[in-house]
Design a protein around this motif. Structure first.
Motif, PDB file in Angstrom:
ATOM      1  N   TRP A 112       0.824  -1.218   0.000  1.00 27.87           N
ATOM      2  CA  TRP A 112       0.000   0.000   0.000  1.00 27.87           C
ATOM      3  C   TRP A 112       0.852   1.260   0.000  1.00 27.87           C
ATOM      4  O   TRP A 112       1.690   1.447   0.885  1.00 27.87           O
ATOM      5  N   ASN A 113       0.603   2.113  -0.993  1.00 23.66           N
ATOM      6  CA  ASN A 113       1.108   3.487  -0.965  1.00 23.66           C
ATOM      7  C   ASN A 113       0.069   4.294  -0.191  1.00 23.66           C
ATOM      8  O   ASN A 113      -1.029   4.541  -0.690  1.00 23.66           O
ATOM      9  N   ILE A 114       0.429   4.669   1.039  1.00 23.26           N
ATOM     10  CA  ILE A 114      -0.573   5.243   1.950  1.00 23.26           C
ATOM     11  C   ILE A 114      -0.745   6.757   1.780  1.00 23.26           C
ATOM     12  O   ILE A 114      -1.562   7.356   2.475  1.00 23.26           O
ATOM     13  N   GLN A 116       4.544   2.504   1.088  1.00 22.30           N
ATOM     14  CA  GLN A 116       5.289   3.604   0.480  1.00 22.30           C
ATOM     15  C   GLN A 116       4.692   4.921   0.973  1.00 22.30           C
ATOM     16  O   GLN A 116       3.567   4.959   1.454  1.00 22.30           O
ATOM     17  N   GLU A 117       5.480   5.989   0.766  1.00 24.68           N
ATOM     18  CA  GLU A 117       5.082   7.351   1.169  1.00 24.68           C
ATOM     19  C   GLU A 117       4.784   7.431   2.668  1.00 24.68           C
ATOM     20  O   GLU A 117       3.840   8.098   3.095  1.00 24.68           O
ATOM     21  N   VAL A 118       5.606   6.781   3.457  1.00 23.16           N
ATOM     22  CA  VAL A 118       5.448   6.842   4.913  1.00 23.16           C
ATOM     23  C   VAL A 118       6.230   8.055   5.431  1.00 23.16           C
ATOM     24  O   VAL A 118       7.455   8.082   5.342  1.00 23.16           O
ATOM     25  N   SER A 146      -6.141   6.900   1.048  1.00 22.65           N
ATOM     26  CA  SER A 146      -5.039   7.179   0.128  1.00 22.65           C
ATOM     27  C   SER A 146      -5.564   7.249  -1.300  1.00 22.65           C
ATOM     28  O   SER A 146      -6.645   6.734  -1.608  1.00 22.65           O
ATOM     29  N   ASP A 147      -4.775   7.851  -2.177  1.00 20.50           N
ATOM     30  CA  ASP A 147      -5.120   7.843  -3.604  1.00 20.50           C
ATOM     31  C   ASP A 147      -4.769   6.501  -4.245  1.00 20.50           C
ATOM     32  O   ASP A 147      -5.163   6.236  -5.379  1.00 20.50           O
ATOM     33  N   HIS A 148      -4.031   5.663  -3.532  1.00 23.96           N
ATOM     34  CA  HIS A 148      -3.758   4.296  -3.996  1.00 23.96           C
ATOM     35  C   HIS A 148      -4.590   3.313  -3.175  1.00 23.96           C
ATOM     36  O   HIS A 148      -4.766   3.504  -1.966  1.00 23.96           O
TER      37      HIS A 148
HETATM   38 CA    CA Z   1       1.677   9.896  -4.171  1.00 29.91          CA
END
Ligand code: CA
Ligand code: NDP
Length: 322
Positions: A29-31, A75-77, A303-305
């Motif tokens: 998950w890209n959070i 990701q994006e943590v 998230s957008d993901h």
């Molecule tokens: Ca992003």
């Protein structure tokens, strides 16, 4: 209430499972980094309140705890030390974090530090053999993208599993950089999975089964996707198994509306060694109606993901089948 997502059991993928060797649940998950979501992304149809960290963090935690993965790749943590590490540690997870060298979060006023990749595993299920923190290169030059690779040992069976998490360079125009980053990661993975194997215990001598989770920022048509699907590591993309022919990636894993327009694309993947591992089930992808007209993120989806989740088991070892 947020729409329920079902676990789907693809036909023909059932594996013989042992009571003492349950499947390994993996979440990718890209959070959405808090600093990027509030300061850079420009999600014009997302309500401002849905981006408030004090509420969004509970939605992210709720989603993780609903499925209780054995391995969690994020990701994006940009809230590792103050949020995810302490909370998940108290719930039995061991975490590892690697910040991007020049995180774009640092450009945002009142940021919470750099964003990066995080890898968590359940301590009751695995012990750690080795960790590699990688800064990805492209054509020999260091880039702003990273990966974490860990070799884990199953507490019950002693089987080893290598797990990697990465977040490749974003945006169109950077396809060749992504491809080079993918090549660099594959080369590291080849070296790590062969180094950490012992000749006696592995099904295929010389290699440890591998799971690679990531936001590749690449559609299936891109070169980096082709590299992964055709590498000598023998990787398959788990979410293809959701499709009726087993050959097609989902239509989207991220869907958002920015001032530049609507963006609906498949960028996130769970790769696994298909000779050694099999996918038992996957969490389905919400429909367009469930996602809603304002797309992501939203009050329902933080998230957008979208998160990806599957249960993976070790295939029977060849010598046991003989
Ligand atoms: Ca992003
Ligand atoms: P990327 O291009 O990989 O993107 C970074 C983030 O932006 C990703 O998380 C991505 O999300 C998101 N993103 C993608 N598309 C858009 C969009 N259209 N609008 C807004 N956000 C988007 O970034 P890099 O890692 O290459 O870093 C670039 C940044 O790093 C620069 O902007 C600069 O701030 C900083 N930098 C600073 C340096 C310095 O010397 N201080 C040197 C180098 C970089 P997703 O993956 O979900 O698509």
């Amino acid at each position: 209430a947020r729409p329920h997502r079902h676990l789907v059991y693809p036909t023909g993928t059932a594996s013989r499972r042992h009571k003492h060797n349950p499947a390994i649940r993996i979440m990718q998950w890209n959070i959405l980094a808090q600093a990027l979501g509030e300061g850079k992304d420009g999600f014009i149809r997302c309500p401002v309140d849905a981006l408030n960290w004090q509420e969004r963090k509970y939605l992210i935690m709720e989603e993780i705890l609903t499925y209780r993965p054995d391995i969690l790749c994020l990701q994006e943590v940009d809230h590792y030390y103050d949020t995810f590490q302490p909370i998940l540690a108290s719930l039995g997870y061991q975490g590892s974090f690697l910040a991007k060298p020049w995180s774009p979060c640092l450009d945002v006023e009142q940021n919470n530090g750099p964003d990066g990749c995080a890898l968590f595993y359940r301590r009751s299920r695995f012990s750690l053999q080795a960790t590699a923190h990688l800064r990805l290169s492209a054509m020999m030059l260091p880039t702003n993208q990273v990966a974490i690779v860990q070799t884990l040992i199953c507490q019950v069976t002693g089987q080893r599993l290598c797990v990697a998490v990465t977040h490749l360079k974003a945006r169109s125009g950077w396809e060749r950089l992504r491809s080079a980053q993918g090549a660099d990661l594959l080369q590291s993975l080849r070296s790590i999975t062969s180094q950490s194997s012992s000749s006696q215990t592995e099904a295929a001598p010389g290699t440890v089964p591998l799971v690679v989770c990531g936001d590749f920022n690449a559609e299936p048509s891109e070169d980096v996707y082709r590299r992964f699907s055709s590498s000598a590591l023998g990787l398959n993309s788990a979410y293809k198994l959701l499709s009726s022919d087993g050959q097609t990636e989902p239509a989207y894993t991220t869907w958002k509306i920015r001032p530049s327009g609507e963006s609906c694309s498949t960028l996130d993947y769970i790769w696994y060694t298909h000779d050694a591992l099999s996918v038992d089930c996957l969490l389905d992808i919400p429909t367009e109606e469930q996602i809603g007209p304002d797309r992501l993120p939203s009050y329902h989806y933080p998230s957008d993901h979208l998160s990806l989740l599957c249960d993976i088991s070790f295939r029977e070892e060849p010598h046991r089948l003989m």
